[in-house]
Scaffold this active site. Structure first.
Site, mmCIF file in Angstrom:
data_model
loop_
_atom_site.group_PDB
_atom_site.id
_atom_site.type_symbol
_atom_site.label_atom_id
_atom_site.label_comp_id
_atom_site.label_asym_id
_atom_site.label_seq_id
_atom_site.Cartn_x
_atom_site.Cartn_y
_atom_site.Cartn_z
ATOM 1 N N ARG A 155 27.039 -60.960 3.920
ATOM 2 C CA ARG A 155 27.937 -59.866 3.686
ATOM 3 C C ARG A 155 27.815 -59.011 4.673
ATOM 4 O O ARG A 155 28.715 -58.556 5.335
ATOM 5 C CB ARG A 155 28.245 -59.289 2.185
ATOM 6 C CG ARG A 155 28.672 -60.185 1.326
ATOM 7 C CD ARG A 155 28.157 -59.926 -0.372
ATOM 8 N NE ARG A 155 28.456 -61.192 -1.187
ATOM 9 C CZ ARG A 155 27.609 -62.267 -1.142
ATOM 10 N NH1 ARG A 155 26.655 -62.353 -0.635
ATOM 11 N NH2 ARG A 155 27.877 -63.105 -2.005
ATOM 12 N N THR A 156 26.557 -58.519 4.500
ATOM 13 C CA THR A 156 26.379 -57.135 5.405
ATOM 14 C C THR A 156 26.180 -57.533 7.015
ATOM 15 O O THR A 156 26.967 -56.692 7.586
ATOM 16 C CB THR A 156 24.751 -56.573 5.133
ATOM 17 O OG1 THR A 156 24.756 -56.265 3.639
ATOM 18 C CG2 THR A 156 24.546 -55.514 5.859
ATOM 19 N N HIS B 172 20.099 -48.833 0.687
ATOM 20 C CA HIS B 172 20.844 -49.744 1.634
ATOM 21 C C HIS B 172 22.212 -48.941 1.640
ATOM 22 O O HIS B 172 23.251 -48.960 0.909
ATOM 23 C CB HIS B 172 21.403 -50.879 0.886
ATOM 24 C CG HIS B 172 22.258 -52.075 1.378
ATOM 25 N ND1 HIS B 172 22.729 -51.747 2.635
ATOM 26 C CD2 HIS B 172 22.432 -53.204 1.058
ATOM 27 C CE1 HIS B 172 23.422 -52.818 2.995
ATOM 28 N NE2 HIS B 172 22.981 -53.691 2.005
ATOM 29 N N LYS C 298 6.170 -64.339 19.167
ATOM 30 C CA LYS C 298 4.926 -64.331 19.802
ATOM 31 C C LYS C 298 4.259 -63.167 19.717
ATOM 32 O O LYS C 298 3.042 -62.915 20.586
ATOM 33 C CB LYS C 298 5.518 -64.468 21.299
ATOM 34 C CG LYS C 298 6.451 -65.618 21.597
ATOM 35 C CD LYS C 298 7.068 -65.520 23.021
ATOM 36 C CE LYS C 298 8.092 -66.641 23.108
ATOM 37 N NZ LYS C 298 8.407 -66.644 24.483
ATOM 38 N N ARG D 299 17.787 -54.639 9.203
ATOM 39 C CA ARG D 299 17.420 -55.001 7.910
ATOM 40 C C ARG D 299 16.036 -55.553 7.953
ATOM 41 O O ARG D 299 15.675 -56.556 8.634
ATOM 42 C CB ARG D 299 18.707 -56.179 7.336
ATOM 43 C CG ARG D 299 18.040 -56.805 6.079
ATOM 44 C CD ARG D 299 18.958 -57.750 5.401
ATOM 45 N NE ARG D 299 20.143 -56.921 4.635
ATOM 46 C CZ ARG D 299 20.814 -57.285 3.990
ATOM 47 N NH1 ARG D 299 20.722 -58.426 3.416
ATOM 48 N NH2 ARG D 299 21.706 -56.566 3.389
#
Length: 315
Positions: A65-66, A145, A93, A115
């Site tokens: 969704r986000t 959030h 890496k 996120r």
């Protein structure tokens, strides 16, 4: 966090948390999103607001969704979008997050949606971002959030009007592990909610949030007479050990069924940030029922994220 989010003139520079964001700012973002929501209903739903700007989705955790919502929001503002492929990036890496940010800044990227599973990662990047570059927290650990909190306020505003002070709002479920709960609670209190109810099993109630509302140890008591019911996902992936006996036992004690919903006001709305565990925290008959606004929440994510990006990059 205020010194990270705001420029010296008080302008919102980044969006890391809703803690410290003023009522005036929250209401302005909601009003902007309400206006932008109408744009989505037009045959041509794109605006030129961010033409020539580049938005990067920097996601180190899975998201449906986000991430999609931010991408659509950026596209509808005419921005270019880069979905950063963490699995095949130089972070595998050994490249640091700061070096990744510097690399993408050098390519003239303007806004990063971040996120991450670790609390504080978006704030760290905001502290190192170049002038003119904005960081938006797309969810960090169990900390915050903010855009989910904002879109939830937009959804409540559409159904319950401008005056939040008269509302009874129940937040129910795994509060301990929920970044959504923290952002929602902060926004609800800033917008004036007086009757805020927090209900969770003792082991899933965040101690630091007790001061924000009245705590209930039974879902039935928390729901009684409520205007808004905000159910939370049981986040087993964030639990170090099993904190519930079983899904069936959790639903018996804490699930939102039709029978329990009947205890709320007849026009109460049911919310859930998703993804849902059906028949664990919420019955399918409720999730798909007439009082559910869960899919509307998803849809409201696009105009609200358009509002945030417009605010940060276009003023």
């Amino acid at each position: 966090m205020r010194h990270v989010q705001f420029a010296e003139d008080g302008r919102l520079r980044h969006l890391i948390t809703l803690d410290g964001v003023s009522r005036q700012e929250l209401e302005a973002l909601i009003e902007t999103a309400l206006a932008l929501r109408q744009t989505a209903l037009r045959p041509v739903n794109k605006l030129p607001t961010l033409r020539g700007r580049t938005v990067v989705n920097l996601f180190f955790e899975p998201s449906t969704r986000t991430r999609t919502s931010f991408e659509l929001a950026a596209v509808r503002l005419s921005a270019d979008v880069v979905n950063f492929d963490v699995a095949h990036s130089s972070t595998k890496k050994g490249e640091t997050l700061i070096d990744t940010l510097r690399t993408l800044e050098a390519m003239r990227c303007d806004l990063f949606v971040v996120r991450h599973k670790e609390n504080g990662t978006p704030a760290l990047l905001a502290e190192h971002a170049q002038p003119g570059v904005a960081i938006v927290n797309g969810g960090d650990g169990n900390h915050a959030h903010p855009t989910q909190g904002l879109l939830d306020m937009l959804t409540i505003r559409r159904h319950k009007g401008e005056d939040f002070s008269k509302l009874s709002v129940a937040v129910i479920g795994d509060i301990l592990h929920s970044r959504v709960a923290r952002s929602d609670i902060q926004a609800l209190k800033t917008l004036g909610v007086q009757d805020l109810r927090l209900a969770a099993p003792a082991e899933l109630l965040a101690p630091e949030l007790r001061a924000f509302g009245q705590v209930f140890d039974r879902i039935d008591h928390a729901i009684a007479g409520a205007d808004v019911i905000m159910m939370l996902r049981l986040q087993k992936e964030r639990m170090d050990q099993a904190l519930i006996a079983s899904d069936a036992d959790y639903f018996r004690q804490w699930g939102l069924s039709q029978e329990r919903l009947a205890l709320a006001k007849p026009d109460a709305i049911v919310m859930h940030p998703g993804p849902m565990n059906r028949e664990v925290e919420i019955a399918s008959s409720v999730a798909d029922g007439p009082q559910s606004v869960i899919l509307e929440q998803v849809g409201n994510g696009v105009p609200m994220r358009m509002a945030v990006m417009s605010r940060l990059l276009a003023g």
